[in-house]
Design a protein around this motif. Structure first.
Motif, short mmCIF file in Angstrom:
data_model
loop_
_atom_site.label_atom_id
_atom_site.label_comp_id
_atom_site.label_asym_id
_atom_site.label_seq_id
_atom_site.Cartn_x
_atom_site.Cartn_y
_atom_site.Cartn_z
N LYS A 152 8.01 3.86 -7.78
CA LYS A 152 6.98 2.83 -7.86
C LYS A 152 7.58 1.69 -8.68
O LYS A 152 7.86 1.84 -9.86
CB LYS A 152 5.71 3.36 -8.52
CG LYS A 152 4.55 2.40 -8.43
CD LYS A 152 3.25 3.08 -8.83
CE LYS A 152 2.07 2.16 -8.57
NZ LYS A 152 0.80 2.81 -8.92
N VAL A 153 7.82 0.57 -8.00
CA VAL A 153 8.55 -0.55 -8.60
C VAL A 153 7.66 -1.79 -8.57
O VAL A 153 7.25 -2.23 -7.50
CB VAL A 153 9.87 -0.80 -7.85
CG1 VAL A 153 10.66 -1.91 -8.51
CG2 VAL A 153 10.69 0.47 -7.76
N ARG A 154 7.37 -2.34 -9.74
CA ARG A 154 6.46 -3.48 -9.84
C ARG A 154 7.10 -4.78 -9.34
O ARG A 154 6.40 -5.68 -8.90
CB ARG A 154 5.98 -3.63 -11.28
CG ARG A 154 5.10 -2.46 -11.71
CD ARG A 154 4.69 -2.53 -13.17
NE ARG A 154 5.79 -2.32 -14.10
CZ ARG A 154 6.29 -1.13 -14.41
NH1 ARG A 154 5.82 -0.04 -13.84
NH2 ARG A 154 7.28 -1.01 -15.28
N GLY A 155 8.41 -4.88 -9.38
CA GLY A 155 9.11 -6.09 -8.95
C GLY A 155 9.97 -5.84 -7.74
O GLY A 155 9.48 -5.59 -6.65
N LYS A 156 11.31 -5.89 -7.96
CA LYS A 156 12.26 -5.78 -6.86
C LYS A 156 12.96 -4.42 -6.87
O LYS A 156 13.48 -3.98 -7.88
CB LYS A 156 13.31 -6.89 -6.98
CG LYS A 156 14.38 -6.85 -5.90
CD LYS A 156 15.31 -8.03 -5.97
CE LYS A 156 16.28 -7.91 -7.10
NZ LYS A 156 17.33 -8.94 -7.11
N ALA A 157 12.98 -3.78 -5.70
CA ALA A 157 13.73 -2.54 -5.50
C ALA A 157 14.89 -2.85 -4.58
O ALA A 157 14.72 -3.53 -3.56
CB ALA A 157 12.84 -1.47 -4.88
#
Length: 158
Positions: free
Chosen positions: A93-98
């Protein structure tokens, strides 16, 4: 000045404007899990984390998590940004860039705002993308197994 006498000739320009793009600022890595290191359990981190070793458990970070080509995580990840060059067996779960690099292997689901995947990357799971960071905090998003508990876990003050 030539031989002690002032010269009236114009001075050549010695400074040239830079044609190269400004380099991106280097991120300071505060925590490194070195090659040959194995961690069992949940890892909480407030700053940039680089994994060259093995983590068997969840990783919860307020910053960026980087898994190198030699790195392996068997567990879920929650982070602001995430770069995978090694292997993740679990959900992210990545709030920005994966970002999944060409050497990266993700066996699990991912929930992120932005996903970048190189051509040779391996991804076996499902991806849910949102338009805003706030959407990642709502309960209406698809629930990835184990993610609700992981995201509600607070990082203890040290």
């Amino acid at each position: 000045m030539m031989f002690g006498k002032p010269s009236n000739e114009p001075k050549p320009e010695t400074e040239f404007p830079s044609l190269a793009a400004e380099p991106e600022p280097v991120e300071r890595i505060d925590t490194i899990i070195g090659e040959g290191t194995r961690i069992l359990g949940t890892l909480h981190c407030k700053t940039l984390l680089r994994v060259d070793g093995v983590i068997e458990g969840d990783v919860i970070s307020d910053s960026k998590v980087v898994v190198s080509e030699k790195g392996l995580i068997k567990g879920n990840i929650s982070a602001e940004n995430f770069t995978l060059g090694g292997e993740l067996t679990g959900n992210a779960k990545v709030r920005g860039k994966a970002e999944i690099l060409s050497t990266g292997k993700l066996y699990g689901d991912i929930l992120t705002k932005t996903l970048i995947m190189d051509e040779s990357a391996v991804f076996d799971g499902k991806c849910s993308m949102t338009k805003a960071v706030e959407e990642l905090k709502k309960d209406t998003l698809p629930d990835l197994p184990g993610m609700k508990d992981l995201m509600e876990t607070k990082i203890p003050e040290i």
